[in-house]
Design a protein around this motif. Structure first.
Motif, PDB file in Angstrom:
ATOM      1  N   ILE A   1      44.778 102.553   6.250  1.00  0.00           N
ATOM      2  CA  ILE A   1      45.166 102.589   4.840  1.00  0.00           C
ATOM      3  C   ILE A   1      44.442 103.714   4.116  1.00  0.00           C
ATOM      4  O   ILE A   1      45.044 104.498   3.375  1.00  0.00           O
ATOM      5  CB  ILE A   1      44.878 101.227   4.184  1.00  0.00           C
ATOM      6  N   TYR A   2      43.139 103.817   4.335  1.00  0.00           N
ATOM      7  CA  TYR A   2      42.331 104.807   3.623  1.00  0.00           C
ATOM      8  C   TYR A   2      42.725 106.239   3.989  1.00  0.00           C
ATOM      9  O   TYR A   2      42.706 107.134   3.142  1.00  0.00           O
ATOM     10  CB  TYR A   2      40.846 104.583   3.919  1.00  0.00           C
ATOM     11  N   LYS A   3      43.127 106.466   5.226  1.00  0.00           N
ATOM     12  CA  LYS A   3      43.449 107.843   5.642  1.00  0.00           C
ATOM     13  C   LYS A   3      44.623 108.410   4.844  1.00  0.00           C
ATOM     14  O   LYS A   3      44.711 109.630   4.655  1.00  0.00           O
ATOM     15  CB  LYS A   3      43.716 107.906   7.141  1.00  0.00           C
ATOM     16  N   ASN A   4      45.499 107.549   4.340  1.00  0.00           N
ATOM     17  CA  ASN A   4      46.607 108.044   3.521  1.00  0.00           C
ATOM     18  C   ASN A   4      46.125 108.554   2.171  1.00  0.00           C
ATOM     19  O   ASN A   4      46.684 109.500   1.607  1.00  0.00           O
ATOM     20  CB  ASN A   4      47.658 106.943   3.336  1.00  0.00           C
ATOM     21  N   VAL A   5      45.071 107.932   1.649  1.00  0.00           N
ATOM     22  CA  VAL A   5      44.456 108.423   0.422  1.00  0.00           C
ATOM     23  C   VAL A   5      43.844 109.802   0.671  1.00  0.00           C
ATOM     24  O   VAL A   5      43.992 110.723  -0.142  1.00  0.00           O
ATOM     25  CB  VAL A   5      43.373 107.442  -0.073  1.00  0.00           C
ATOM     26  N   VAL A   6      43.182 109.952   1.800  1.00  0.00           N
ATOM     27  CA  VAL A   6      42.581 111.242   2.165  1.00  0.00           C
ATOM     28  C   VAL A   6      43.663 112.307   2.286  1.00  0.00           C
ATOM     29  O   VAL A   6      43.488 113.457   1.855  1.00  0.00           O
ATOM     30  CB  VAL A   6      41.793 111.113   3.479  1.00  0.00           C
TER      31      VAL A   6
ATOM     32  N   VAL B   1      33.219  95.813   4.147  1.00  0.00           N
ATOM     33  CA  VAL B   1      34.157  94.725   4.457  1.00  0.00           C
ATOM     34  C   VAL B   1      33.746  93.962   5.713  1.00  0.00           C
ATOM     35  O   VAL B   1      34.475  93.100   6.189  1.00  0.00           O
ATOM     36  CB  VAL B   1      35.613  95.248   4.594  1.00  0.00           C
ATOM     37  N   GLY B   2      32.572  94.292   6.244  1.00  0.00           N
ATOM     38  CA  GLY B   2      32.008  93.500   7.327  1.00  0.00           C
ATOM     39  C   GLY B   2      32.380  93.923   8.720  1.00  0.00           C
ATOM     40  O   GLY B   2      32.298  93.115   9.659  1.00  0.00           O
ATOM     41  N   VAL B   3      32.784  95.182   8.904  1.00  0.00           N
ATOM     42  CA  VAL B   3      33.103  95.665  10.244  1.00  0.00           C
ATOM     43  C   VAL B   3      31.813  96.156  10.898  1.00  0.00           C
ATOM     44  O   VAL B   3      31.173  97.088  10.396  1.00  0.00           O
ATOM     45  CB  VAL B   3      34.133  96.811  10.187  1.00  0.00           C
ATOM     46  N   PRO B   4      31.374  95.570  11.993  1.00  0.00           N
ATOM     47  CA  PRO B   4      30.087  95.926  12.586  1.00  0.00           C
ATOM     48  C   PRO B   4      30.171  97.180  13.461  1.00  0.00           C
ATOM     49  O   PRO B   4      31.001  97.264  14.364  1.00  0.00           O
ATOM     50  CB  PRO B   4      29.737  94.705  13.440  1.00  0.00           C
ATOM     51  N   ASN B   5      29.352  98.152  13.163  1.00  0.00           N
ATOM     52  CA  ASN B   5      29.114  99.295  14.055  1.00  0.00           C
ATOM     53  C   ASN B   5      30.389  99.969  14.563  1.00  0.00           C
ATOM     54  O   ASN B   5      30.568 100.182  15.756  1.00  0.00           O
ATOM     55  CB  ASN B   5      28.267  98.847  15.265  1.00  0.00           C
ATOM     56  N   SER B   6      31.307 100.293  13.661  1.00  0.00           N
ATOM     57  CA  SER B   6      32.528 100.985  14.063  1.00  0.00           C
ATOM     58  C   SER B   6      32.202 102.400  14.521  1.00  0.00           C
ATOM     59  O   SER B   6      31.433 103.116  13.880  1.00  0.00           O
ATOM     60  CB  SER B   6      33.514 101.042  12.889  1.00  0.00           C
ATOM     61  N   ARG B   7      32.782 102.801  15.628  1.00  0.00           N
ATOM     62  CA  ARG B   7      32.610 104.169  16.120  1.00  0.00           C
ATOM     63  C   ARG B   7      33.630 105.053  15.417  1.00  0.00           C
ATOM     64  O   ARG B   7      34.770 105.183  15.853  1.00  0.00           O
ATOM     65  CB  ARG B   7      32.809 104.220  17.637  1.00  0.00           C
ATOM     66  N   LEU B   8      33.204 105.670  14.324  1.00  0.00           N
ATOM     67  CA  LEU B   8      34.148 106.437  13.515  1.00  0.00           C
ATOM     68  C   LEU B   8      34.714 107.632  14.270  1.00  0.00           C
ATOM     69  O   LEU B   8      35.774 108.131  13.927  1.00  0.00           O
ATOM     70  CB  LEU B   8      33.474 106.896  12.224  1.00  0.00           C
ATOM     71  N   GLY B   9      34.006 108.108  15.285  1.00  0.00           N
ATOM     72  CA  GLY B   9      34.518 109.230  16.057  1.00  0.00           C
ATOM     73  C   GLY B   9      35.697 108.879  16.939  1.00  0.00           C
ATOM     74  O   GLY B   9      36.382 109.768  17.454  1.00  0.00           O
ATOM     75  N   ASN B  10      35.946 107.590  17.118  1.00  0.00           N
ATOM     76  CA  ASN B  10      37.094 107.140  17.904  1.00  0.00           C
ATOM     77  C   ASN B  10      38.386 107.650  17.277  1.00  0.00           C
ATOM     78  O   ASN B  10      38.523 107.708  16.057  1.00  0.00           O
ATOM     79  CB  ASN B  10      37.076 105.607  17.946  1.00  0.00           C
ATOM     80  N   SER B  11      39.361 107.999  18.109  1.00  0.00           N
ATOM     81  CA  SER B  11      40.602 108.582  17.595  1.00  0.00           C
ATOM     82  C   SER B  11      41.347 107.625  16.670  1.00  0.00           C
ATOM     83  O   SER B  11      42.070 108.058  15.775  1.00  0.00           O
ATOM     84  CB  SER B  11      41.519 108.988  18.756  1.00  0.00           C
ATOM     85  N   THR B  12      41.169 106.317  16.852  1.00  0.00           N
ATOM     86  CA  THR B  12      41.865 105.359  16.014  1.00  0.00           C
ATOM     87  C   THR B  12      41.405 105.452  14.568  1.00  0.00           C
ATOM     88  O   THR B  12      42.186 105.243  13.641  1.00  0.00           O
ATOM     89  CB  THR B  12      41.620 103.929  16.538  1.00  0.00           C
ATOM     90  N   TYR B  13      40.134 105.770  14.361  1.00  0.00           N
ATOM     91  CA  TYR B  13      39.594 105.900  13.009  1.00  0.00           C
ATOM     92  C   TYR B  13      39.682 107.358  12.546  1.00  0.00           C
ATOM     93  O   TYR B  13      40.486 107.717  11.691  1.00  0.00           O
ATOM     94  CB  TYR B  13      38.144 105.435  12.957  1.00  0.00           C
ATOM     95  N   LEU B  14      38.839 108.192  13.131  1.00  0.00           N
ATOM     96  CA  LEU B  14      38.722 109.570  12.668  1.00  0.00           C
ATOM     97  C   LEU B  14      39.952 110.395  13.020  1.00  0.00           C
ATOM     98  O   LEU B  14      40.392 111.239  12.236  1.00  0.00           O
ATOM     99  CB  LEU B  14      37.463 110.212  13.260  1.00  0.00           C
ATOM    100  N   GLY B  15      40.536 110.168  14.188  1.00  0.00           N
ATOM    101  CA  GLY B  15      41.716 110.938  14.577  1.00  0.00           C
ATOM    102  C   GLY B  15      42.853 110.764  13.606  1.00  0.00           C
ATOM    103  O   GLY B  15      43.527 111.728  13.213  1.00  0.00           O
ATOM    104  N   ASP B  16      43.072 109.531  13.178  1.00  0.00           N
ATOM    105  CA  ASP B  16      44.144 109.251  12.222  1.00  0.00           C
ATOM    106  C   ASP B  16      43.855 109.901  10.876  1.00  0.00           C
ATOM    107  O   ASP B  16      44.748 110.454  10.221  1.00  0.00           O
ATOM    108  CB  ASP B  16      44.289 107.737  12.066  1.00  0.00           C
ATOM    109  N   LEU B  17      42.599 109.859  10.461  1.00  0.00           N
ATOM    110  CA  LEU B  17      42.210 110.484   9.195  1.00  0.00           C
ATOM    111  C   LEU B  17      42.426 112.002   9.240  1.00  0.00           C
ATOM    112  O   LEU B  17      42.963 112.602   8.301  1.00  0.00           O
ATOM    113  CB  LEU B  17      40.745 110.152   8.898  1.00  0.00           C
TER     114      LEU B  17
END
Length: 329
Positions: free
Chosen positions: A190-195, A230-246
């Protein structure tokens, strides 16, 4: 699993139908407009989205009868704009969904409570966590339509069912991964669309690559702050699912949110920019939903706040970016 009902007729839905039918999955495809239904069934083309793409309609049954299509499959894939999800769900009898497995491919918050799409569907149909999954990742529909190498992630707690379903989406150009982090991945999507909107505004205002890189770096920090809150523990932001989408949303010419932001940067109002798009920019709705969530969490997220003031307080992008320059590092 050899049959899925797909709800939604946009470009992302069309790309997912392409993948499924290539894997010999029969698709029961709900489209709201009867013209689209006729074109799919007769000509194997979605006339409104990815119209260059010829689908295999021997494996597609398209219809505008929603309840009937839901009844035909055990697996339901929702691919509608977040602003339409509540209306679509209201049109489906709740009893018809009790034994379904639901996959959500929606990137925006839903309703006045700003719920995640998966949370809204679970509450509306009284589904358990074991009955749900989401699809996410850097995956523009235009590139999937052209068989460009793409990585997607299926997220959910029912790993055994998801592993079976993953075969329906895997192909030589589609690599499928698994994650249990539904909440974190959904918020990131959701947030990546704002970016994307903010990067587009920068482009429309004639900022250069140097400044856009600063925006993206700050966006990564903001995303980490949001996920922690929001309580997500230790997310690996470098993972393509997070950072790649952004990254792909912030930089790609295929990003509709980035294009929407460009119009805003060029001086068009949000109303004018939405009219010029010809398709939904989910970031418009995501900005409002996330802003309400972030305000309740008392987080400081300058990129999100900039997008909100331009979209909903009708502030000029050029003025807001002067303020943003002072609030990012």
């Amino acid at each position: 699993m050899n049959e899925i009902s797909v709800i939604g007729g946009g470009s992302w839905a069309t790309a997912l139908v392409k993948i499924l039918t290539e894997n010999s999955i029969h698709v029961n495809w709900y489209m709201r407009r009867s013209e689209q239904v006729r074109s799919i069934n007769d000509d194997a083309i979605n006339p409104d989205y990815l119209s260059f793409l010829k689908l295999d309609n021997t494996k597609i049954y398209a219809s505008d009868q929603l309840d009937m299509l839901v009844a035909r499959s055990k697996v339901i894939l929702f691919v509608v704009p977040s602003a339409q999800l509540d209306q679509v769900c209201e049109a489906i009898p709740k009893n018809d969904m009790r034994d379904k497995f639901v996959i959500t491919a929606i990137k925006g918050t839903v309703g006045p409570e700003n719920l995640l799409p998966s949370a809204f569907i679970a509450r509306h149909f009284e589904l358990t966590d074991l009955q749900q999954a989401i699809i996410a990742g850097p995956c523009h529909a235009e590139e999937i339509a052209r068989n460009k190498k793409t990585y997607i992630t299926l997220c959910g707690s029912n790993q055994s069912v998801i592993q079976k379903i993953s075969n329906a989406f895997a192909s030589p150009y589609m690599q499928v991964h698994y994650s249990a982090d539904m909440i974190g991945v959904e918020y990131a999507a959701i947030y990546k669309n704002v970016v994307g909107i903010v990067c587009g505004m920068a482009e429309g205002l004639h900022y250069g690559d140097n400044f856009i890189a600063v925006l993206v770096a700050n966006a990564i920090d903001e995303l980490g702050l949001l996920l922690q809150a929001v309580g997500v523990p230790n997310s690996r932001l470098g993972n393509s699912t997070y950072l790649g989408d952004l990254l792909v949303t912030g930089y790609s010419r295929h990003s509709r949110n980035r294009k929407f932001g460009q119009y805003l940067g060029q001086g068009f109002s949000a109303f004018e920019a939405r009219g010029m798009m010809g398709m939904v920019a989910e970031g418009y709705y995501a900005t409002k939903g996330l802003m309400n969530t972030v305000s309740s969490l008392e987080l400081n997220m300058p990129l999100l706040q900039t997008a909100y003031r331009v979209l909903y307080n009708h502030m000029a992008a050029k003025d807001e970016f002067k303020l943003l320059e002072r609030n990012i590092r």
